[in-house]
Design a protein around this motif. Structure first.
Motif, PDB file in Angstrom:
ATOM      1  N   UNK A 193       0.831  -1.204   0.000  1.00  0.00           N
ATOM      2  CA  UNK A 193       0.000   0.000   0.000  1.00  0.00           C
ATOM      3  C   UNK A 193       0.867   1.256   0.000  1.00  0.00           C
ATOM      4  N   UNK A 194       1.908   1.245   0.810  1.00  0.00           N
ATOM      5  CA  UNK A 194       2.828   2.397   0.850  1.00  0.00           C
ATOM      6  C   UNK A 194       3.526   2.586  -0.491  1.00  0.00           C
ATOM      7  N   UNK A 195       3.988   1.487  -1.086  1.00  0.00           N
ATOM      8  CA  UNK A 195       4.715   1.574  -2.353  1.00  0.00           C
ATOM      9  C   UNK A 195       3.811   2.081  -3.474  1.00  0.00           C
ATOM     10  N   UNK A 196       2.586   1.556  -3.535  1.00  0.00           N
ATOM     11  CA  UNK A 196       1.653   1.995  -4.579  1.00  0.00           C
ATOM     12  C   UNK A 196       1.324   3.476  -4.420  1.00  0.00           C
ATOM     13  N   UNK A 197       1.119   3.898  -3.191  1.00  0.00           N
ATOM     14  CA  UNK A 197       0.802   5.311  -2.959  1.00  0.00           C
ATOM     15  C   UNK A 197       1.963   6.210  -3.373  1.00  0.00           C
ATOM     16  N   UNK A 198       3.182   5.803  -3.054  1.00  0.00           N
ATOM     17  CA  UNK A 198       4.348   6.611  -3.423  1.00  0.00           C
ATOM     18  C   UNK A 198       4.478   6.703  -4.942  1.00  0.00           C
ATOM     19  N   UNK A 199       4.294   5.578  -5.630  1.00  0.00           N
ATOM     20  CA  UNK A 199       4.433   5.567  -7.089  1.00  0.00           C
ATOM     21  C   UNK A 199       3.362   6.437  -7.739  1.00  0.00           C
ATOM     22  N   UNK A 200       2.108   6.279  -7.293  1.00  0.00           N
ATOM     23  CA  UNK A 200       1.019   7.074  -7.872  1.00  0.00           C
ATOM     24  C   UNK A 200       1.222   8.556  -7.588  1.00  0.00           C
ATOM     25  N   UNK A 201       1.692   8.872  -6.385  1.00  0.00           N
ATOM     26  CA  UNK A 201       1.933  10.276  -6.040  1.00  0.00           C
ATOM     27  C   UNK A 201       3.030  10.879  -6.903  1.00  0.00           C
ATOM     28  N   UNK A 202       4.082  10.106  -7.171  1.00  0.00           N
ATOM     29  CA  UNK A 202       5.177  10.615  -7.994  1.00  0.00           C
ATOM     30  C   UNK A 202       4.753  10.778  -9.451  1.00  0.00           C
ATOM     31  N   UNK A 203       3.924   9.848  -9.931  1.00  0.00           N
ATOM     32  CA  UNK A 203       3.553   9.865 -11.348  1.00  0.00           C
ATOM     33  C   UNK A 203       2.414  10.846 -11.623  1.00  0.00           C
ATOM     34  N   UNK A 205       0.551  12.721  -9.042  1.00  0.00           N
ATOM     35  CA  UNK A 205       0.300  13.773  -8.073  1.00  0.00           C
ATOM     36  C   UNK A 205      -0.876  13.455  -7.158  1.00  0.00           C
ATOM     37  N   UNK A 206      -1.221  14.439  -6.338  1.00  0.00           N
ATOM     38  CA  UNK A 206      -2.294  14.242  -5.357  1.00  0.00           C
ATOM     39  C   UNK A 206      -3.642  14.019  -6.027  1.00  0.00           C
ATOM     40  N   UNK A 207      -3.847  14.609  -7.194  1.00  0.00           N
ATOM     41  CA  UNK A 207      -5.125  14.432  -7.890  1.00  0.00           C
ATOM     42  C   UNK A 207      -5.333  12.985  -8.306  1.00  0.00           C
ATOM     43  N   UNK A 208      -4.261  12.322  -8.724  1.00  0.00           N
ATOM     44  CA  UNK A 208      -4.374  10.915  -9.113  1.00  0.00           C
ATOM     45  C   UNK A 208      -4.766  10.050  -7.918  1.00  0.00           C
ATOM     46  N   UNK A 209      -4.254  10.394  -6.743  1.00  0.00           N
ATOM     47  CA  UNK A 209      -4.637   9.639  -5.547  1.00  0.00           C
ATOM     48  C   UNK A 209      -6.094   9.895  -5.198  1.00  0.00           C
ATOM     49  N   UNK A 210      -6.498  11.149  -5.270  1.00  0.00           N
ATOM     50  CA  UNK A 210      -7.856  11.521  -4.867  1.00  0.00           C
ATOM     51  C   UNK A 210      -8.906  11.000  -5.842  1.00  0.00           C
ATOM     52  N   UNK A 211      -8.624  11.076  -7.136  1.00  0.00           N
ATOM     53  CA  UNK A 211      -9.628  10.721  -8.131  1.00  0.00           C
ATOM     54  C   UNK A 211      -9.459   9.320  -8.706  1.00  0.00           C
ATOM     55  N   UNK A 212      -8.306   8.720  -8.510  1.00  0.00           N
ATOM     56  CA  UNK A 212      -8.081   7.399  -9.075  1.00  0.00           C
ATOM     57  C   UNK A 212      -7.819   6.318  -8.048  1.00  0.00           C
TER      58      UNK A 212
END
Length: 251
Positions: A193-203, A205-212
């Motif tokens: 979960x931590x790794x996926x969140x870090x990768x999505x955040x880097x690729x 940004x915060x919008x990808x985490x919030x909306x995807x």
């Protein structure tokens, strides 16, 4: 849980009956996955707010969960345990908790000796004496470290240590591979979960985490709950036909 009771006086303050009640309560309030119930409830309330779920629907869901927990998790399990015998139920760890009272029995014998010698009330058992009571001292040190971590976490976004991680570090849930499979699998799930969140955040940004990522994780959670309900129903049906060897794992 019991460390807090000991820090506030233990047997000298609450007596044998109070300590017995505290021991029983700690057996189901501070064990493994039960520590995650309250945080998950907060997360669900926050998700309900984000997805604009009405307070009436949230209240209905909470009441439904409470009734299901009492009727299914309580009454039904007790009926099965009584009907089949606790040792005959496949999941027997719930009925093998005698070991959790070993500390209480030893402490009760020690307190009897202390009462006869007049050494029941002493600085080592005084309520919240952080200088003489070792349990109170441990709680005080832990509280200071937790506060420091919380302050650093709020002041610096890059600070990697979360105060909740420190609080849960000594819990049964974090025991690792030496215990149940659920505990061993926690570390892998948390790391992924931590790794996926870090990768999505880097690729993205915060919008990808919030909306995807957040809707995706909500869907995974709902799928896990649905699969558990389906397997529970299948297990009940099979049990009616005498089949006891059914899948009962947690997704």
């Amino acid at each position: 849980g019991m460390q807090f009771v000991a820090a506030t006086g233990g047997f000298a303050m609450f007596g044998p009956t109070g300590m017995l009640v505290a021991t029983i309560a700690s057996g189901f309030m501070t064990v493994s996955c039960f520590l995650l119930i309250a945080p998950v409830q907060i997360e669900m309330l926050e998700l309900g707010r984000q997805y604009k779920v009405s307070s009436r629907q949230v209240s209905s869901g909470l009441w439904l969960g409470l009734l299901a927990g009492i009727l299914l998790g309580g009454f039904a399990v007790l009926c099965w345990a009584y009907g089949f015998g606790g040792d005959s139920v496949r999941m027997t760890w719930q009925f093998q908790q005698n070991w959790s009272y070993d500390g209480y029995r030893a402490a009760e014998l020690a307190i009897d000796r202390a009462m006869t010698t007049g050494s029941l009330h002493k600085p080592e058992t005084a309520c919240m004496n952080i200088f003489a009571n070792p349990n109170a001292k441990g709680l005080a040190i832990g509280a200071v470290i937790t506060i420091v971590l919380a302050v650093l976490r709020s002041m610096f976004m890059w600070f990697p240590l979360h105060p909740l991680g420190y609080v849960l570090a000594g819990s049964h849930l974090m025991a690792g591979a030496g215990n149940a499979n659920m505990h061993a699998g926690f570390w892998l799930a948390a790391f992924l979960a931590w790794l996926i969140r870090i990768v999505v955040l880097k690729v993205g940004g915060a919008r990808a985490i919030r909306e995807g990522l957040t809707p995706f994780c909500v869907g995974m959670f709902l799928a896990a709950v649905t699969s558990m309900i389906m397997f529970d129903i299948a297990g009940l049906v099979l049990r009616c036909f005498g089949v006891a060897d059914v899948y009962n794992g947690v997704p």
